[in-house]
Design an enzyme around this catalytic site. Structure first.
Site, PDB file in Angstrom:
ATOM      1  N   ARG A   1      10.911 -18.435   8.519  1.00  0.00           N
ATOM      2  CA  ARG A   1      10.001 -17.798   9.491  1.00  0.00           C
ATOM      3  C   ARG A   1      10.758 -16.796  10.368  1.00  0.00           C
ATOM      4  O   ARG A   1      11.875 -17.041  10.806  1.00  0.00           O
ATOM      5  CB  ARG A   1       9.373 -18.876  10.380  1.00  0.00           C
ATOM      6  CG  ARG A   1       8.634 -18.286  11.573  1.00  0.00           C
ATOM      7  CD  ARG A   1       7.588 -19.201  12.121  1.00  0.00           C
ATOM      8  NE  ARG A   1       8.117 -20.426  12.682  1.00  0.00           N
ATOM      9  CZ  ARG A   1       7.338 -21.409  13.149  1.00  0.00           C
ATOM     10  NH1 ARG A   1       6.024 -21.301  13.087  1.00  0.00           N
ATOM     11  NH2 ARG A   1       7.881 -22.487  13.633  1.00  0.00           N
TER      12      ARG A   1
ATOM     13  N   LYS B   1      -0.713 -22.249  11.476  1.00  0.00           N
ATOM     14  CA  LYS B   1      -1.676 -22.194  12.593  1.00  0.00           C
ATOM     15  C   LYS B   1      -1.631 -20.836  13.300  1.00  0.00           C
ATOM     16  O   LYS B   1      -2.650 -20.220  13.540  1.00  0.00           O
ATOM     17  CB  LYS B   1      -1.388 -23.310  13.622  1.00  0.00           C
ATOM     18  CG  LYS B   1      -1.497 -24.709  13.056  1.00  0.00           C
ATOM     19  CD  LYS B   1      -1.279 -25.766  14.117  1.00  0.00           C
ATOM     20  CE  LYS B   1       0.119 -25.744  14.719  1.00  0.00           C
ATOM     21  NZ  LYS B   1       1.195 -26.061  13.755  1.00  0.00           N
TER      22      LYS B   1
ATOM     23  N   ARG C   1      10.734 -32.262  14.367  1.00  0.00           N
ATOM     24  CA  ARG C   1       9.375 -31.815  14.743  1.00  0.00           C
ATOM     25  C   ARG C   1       8.337 -32.388  13.783  1.00  0.00           C
ATOM     26  O   ARG C   1       7.232 -32.741  14.193  1.00  0.00           O
ATOM     27  CB  ARG C   1       9.319 -30.286  14.758  1.00  0.00           C
ATOM     28  CG  ARG C   1      10.120 -29.721  15.931  1.00  0.00           C
ATOM     29  CD  ARG C   1      10.380 -28.250  15.787  1.00  0.00           C
ATOM     30  NE  ARG C   1       9.163 -27.480  15.885  1.00  0.00           N
ATOM     31  CZ  ARG C   1       9.067 -26.207  15.513  1.00  0.00           C
ATOM     32  NH1 ARG C   1      10.117 -25.581  15.027  1.00  0.00           N
ATOM     33  NH2 ARG C   1       7.941 -25.571  15.654  1.00  0.00           N
TER      34      ARG C   1
ATOM     35  N   ARG D   1      -1.681 -31.657  21.206  1.00  0.00           N
ATOM     36  CA  ARG D   1      -0.713 -32.236  20.281  1.00  0.00           C
ATOM     37  C   ARG D   1      -0.601 -33.744  20.476  1.00  0.00           C
ATOM     38  O   ARG D   1       0.152 -34.393  19.750  1.00  0.00           O
ATOM     39  CB  ARG D   1       0.662 -31.606  20.513  1.00  0.00           C
ATOM     40  CG  ARG D   1       1.000 -30.486  19.526  1.00  0.00           C
ATOM     41  CD  ARG D   1       2.378 -29.980  19.887  1.00  0.00           C
ATOM     42  NE  ARG D   1       3.075 -29.313  18.823  1.00  0.00           N
ATOM     43  CZ  ARG D   1       3.191 -27.987  18.734  1.00  0.00           C
ATOM     44  NH1 ARG D   1       2.602 -27.209  19.593  1.00  0.00           N
ATOM     45  NH2 ARG D   1       3.918 -27.461  17.778  1.00  0.00           N
TER      46      ARG D   1
ATOM     47  N   ARG E   1      13.393 -18.241  15.446  1.00  0.00           N
ATOM     48  CA  ARG E   1      13.286 -19.194  16.557  1.00  0.00           C
ATOM     49  C   ARG E   1      14.422 -20.212  16.505  1.00  0.00           C
ATOM     50  O   ARG E   1      14.781 -20.693  15.435  1.00  0.00           O
ATOM     51  CB  ARG E   1      11.942 -19.925  16.483  1.00  0.00           C
ATOM     52  CG  ARG E   1      10.827 -19.112  17.094  1.00  0.00           C
ATOM     53  CD  ARG E   1       9.478 -19.689  16.832  1.00  0.00           C
ATOM     54  NE  ARG E   1       9.361 -21.119  17.085  1.00  0.00           N
ATOM     55  CZ  ARG E   1       8.205 -21.786  17.012  1.00  0.00           C
ATOM     56  NH1 ARG E   1       7.098 -21.143  16.692  1.00  0.00           N
ATOM     57  NH2 ARG E   1       8.163 -23.063  17.253  1.00  0.00           N
TER      58      ARG E   1
HETATM   59  P1  ADP Z   1       2.600 -22.705  12.711  1.00  0.00           P
HETATM   60  O1  ADP Z   1       1.994 -21.801  13.756  1.00  0.00           O
HETATM   61  O2  ADP Z   1       1.614 -23.704  12.174  1.00  0.00           O
HETATM   62  O3  ADP Z   1       3.878 -23.344  13.137  1.00  0.00           O
HETATM   63  P2  ADP Z   1       3.146 -20.203  11.266  1.00  0.00           P
HETATM   64  O4  ADP Z   1       1.806 -19.524  11.273  1.00  0.00           O
HETATM   65  O5  ADP Z   1       4.174 -19.689  12.200  1.00  0.00           O
HETATM   66  O6  ADP Z   1       2.948 -21.810  11.464  1.00  0.00           O
HETATM   67  O7  ADP Z   1       3.683 -20.197   9.765  1.00  0.00           O
HETATM   68  C1  ADP Z   1       4.956 -20.777   9.441  1.00  0.00           C
HETATM   69  C2  ADP Z   1       5.679 -19.907   8.410  1.00  0.00           C
HETATM   70  O8  ADP Z   1       4.969 -19.964   7.160  1.00  0.00           O
HETATM   71  C3  ADP Z   1       5.762 -18.433   8.789  1.00  0.00           C
HETATM   72  O9  ADP Z   1       6.982 -17.942   8.304  1.00  0.00           O
HETATM   73  C4  ADP Z   1       4.572 -17.804   8.066  1.00  0.00           C
HETATM   74  O10 ADP Z   1       4.772 -16.436   7.775  1.00  0.00           O
HETATM   75  C5  ADP Z   1       4.527 -18.646   6.790  1.00  0.00           C
HETATM   76  N1  ADP Z   1       3.165 -18.818   6.266  1.00  0.00           N
HETATM   77  C6  ADP Z   1       2.001 -18.913   6.986  1.00  0.00           C
HETATM   78  N2  ADP Z   1       0.947 -19.092   6.150  1.00  0.00           N
HETATM   79  C7  ADP Z   1       1.457 -19.124   4.894  1.00  0.00           C
HETATM   80  C8  ADP Z   1       0.882 -19.288   3.577  1.00  0.00           C
HETATM   81  N3  ADP Z   1      -0.446 -19.469   3.419  1.00  0.00           N
HETATM   82  N4  ADP Z   1       1.716 -19.280   2.511  1.00  0.00           N
HETATM   83  C9  ADP Z   1       3.055 -19.103   2.674  1.00  0.00           C
HETATM   84  N5  ADP Z   1       3.663 -18.943   3.857  1.00  0.00           N
HETATM   85  C10 ADP Z   1       2.880 -18.948   4.963  1.00  0.00           C
HETATM   86  P1  AMP Z   2       4.959 -24.136  18.515  1.00  0.00           P
HETATM   87  O1  AMP Z   2       5.213 -22.722  18.897  1.00  0.00           O
HETATM   88  O2  AMP Z   2       3.483 -24.485  18.566  1.00  0.00           O
HETATM   89  O3  AMP Z   2       5.593 -24.517  17.191  1.00  0.00           O
HETATM   90  O4  AMP Z   2       5.635 -25.041  19.631  1.00  0.00           O
HETATM   91  C1  AMP Z   2       7.039 -25.007  19.839  1.00  0.00           C
HETATM   92  C2  AMP Z   2       7.463 -26.165  20.726  1.00  0.00           C
HETATM   93  O5  AMP Z   2       6.837 -26.043  22.022  1.00  0.00           O
HETATM   94  C3  AMP Z   2       7.066 -27.558  20.234  1.00  0.00           C
HETATM   95  O6  AMP Z   2       7.999 -28.090  19.295  1.00  0.00           O
HETATM   96  C4  AMP Z   2       7.066 -28.333  21.563  1.00  0.00           C
HETATM   97  O7  AMP Z   2       8.380 -28.648  21.991  1.00  0.00           O
HETATM   98  C5  AMP Z   2       6.497 -27.316  22.548  1.00  0.00           C
HETATM   99  N1  AMP Z   2       5.029 -27.411  22.617  1.00  0.00           N
HETATM  100  C6  AMP Z   2       4.115 -26.458  22.255  1.00  0.00           C
HETATM  101  N2  AMP Z   2       2.859 -26.890  22.475  1.00  0.00           N
HETATM  102  C7  AMP Z   2       2.972 -28.155  22.964  1.00  0.00           C
HETATM  103  C8  AMP Z   2       2.038 -29.152  23.355  1.00  0.00           C
HETATM  104  N3  AMP Z   2       0.706 -28.944  23.268  1.00  0.00           N
HETATM  105  N4  AMP Z   2       2.510 -30.336  23.831  1.00  0.00           N
HETATM  106  C9  AMP Z   2       3.833 -30.551  23.923  1.00  0.00           C
HETATM  107  N5  AMP Z   2       4.760 -29.680  23.552  1.00  0.00           N
HETATM  108  C10 AMP Z   2       4.354 -28.484  23.063  1.00  0.00           C
END
Ligand code: ADP
Ligand code: AMP
Length: 213
Positions: free
Chosen positions: A127, A13, A171, A88, A160
């Site tokens: 990541r 995302k 999660r 969420r 992270r």
């Molecule tokens: P989210 O925001 O949904 O938690 P991220 O955008 O942070 O996910 O992506 C999670 C991990 O997967 C990161 O390390 C990112 O670089 C990697 N990633 C994102 N898109 C892809 C893809 N299409 N293929 C492989 N790895 C990806």
């Molecule tokens: P993210 O960066 O989107 O992966 O979010 C990291 C963490 O932040 C999540 O695991 C939740 O603990 C908290 N968080 C982020 N967005 C929300 C949301 N919309 N509602 C509740 N918790 C959230």
């Protein structure tokens, strides 16, 4: 353009929201990034959110909804935004809808990035994130040009604390129980666009652009 990103934690995302925001010249609004900035700055909201985030749980709606609604009321959001990590829960989606309806506005698209759980764990444990600008990388799938340095802003990358395997599993289970129902919710709203998130990042981006046409 008002866009919501849906998908499991680690589906991509944030990676895609940054591209979409650039393409449409609108802000990328990540509730996770806002919470992490609050934690870094030692605010009361940050202290409260940290306790939940460290356990892989959702921060309660009472803390999250007001924070997001206030962010999207800022002037830079007048032309639209990409929401990453919000809503969420169903109550979050309903609060957003109510606030937008009161202003005569609506969400244009909810983009759901589909990735199976087996791949999520590999993605999240590899990541690396930029604490400065929110960009995300992967040690193998999407590495930065210079090791552990952000391509966009030059800040040192970090892992992270909630990307540990145990927390990722929690999660994912929270995602299935509380967030996945939003796919049906936005399907009923008539704005859902689903894309295959297992392709390469630039291929996923092209699929999203095609779906948003
Ligand atoms: P989210 O925001 O949904 O938690 P991220 O955008 O942070 O996910 O992506 C999670 C991990 O997967 C990161 O390390 C990112 O670089 C990697 N990633 C994102 N898109 C892809 C893809 N299409 N293929 C492989 N790895 C990806
Ligand atoms: P993210 O960066 O989107 O992966 O979010 C990291 C963490 O932040 C999540 O695991 C939740 O603990 C908290 N968080 C982020 N967005 C929300 C949301 N919309 N509602 C509740 N918790 C959230």
């Amino acid at each position: 353009m008002k866009i919501i990103m849906l998908g499991a934690p680690g589906a991509g995302k944030g990676t895609q929201a940054i591209n979409i925001a650039k393409e449409y010249d609108i802000p990328h609004v990540s509730t996770g990034d806002i919470f992490r900035a609050n934690i870094k700055n030692g605010t009361e909201l940050g202290n409260q959110a940290k306790a939940y985030m460290d356990k892989g749980m959702l921060v309660p709606d009472e803390l999250t909804i007001g924070m997001l609604l206030s962010r999207i009321s800022e002037p830079d959001c007048e032309k639209g935004y990409v929401l990453d990590g919000f809503p969420r829960t169903i109550p979050q989606a309903e609060s957003l809808k109510k606030a937008l309806t009161e202003r005569g506005e609506a969400i244009d698209a909810a983009v759901d990035i589909e990735v199976p759980d087996e791949e999520i764990l590999v993605r999240m444990t590899g990541r690396r994130s930029c604490p400065q600008c929110g960009a995300t990388y992967h040690v193998s799938f999407n590495p930065p040009k210079a090791q552990d340095v952000c391509d966009r802003c030059g800040h040192a990358l970090t892992q992270r604390s909630d990307d540990k395997p145990e927390t990722v599993k929690e999660r994912l289970s929270v995602y299935h129980a509380q967030t996945k129902p939003l796919i049906e919710y936005y399907g009923n709203e008539g704005v859902l666009r689903q894309v295959d998130g297992t392709m390469k990042p630039d291929e996923v981006f092209s699929a999203i652009m095609e779906a948003l046409k």
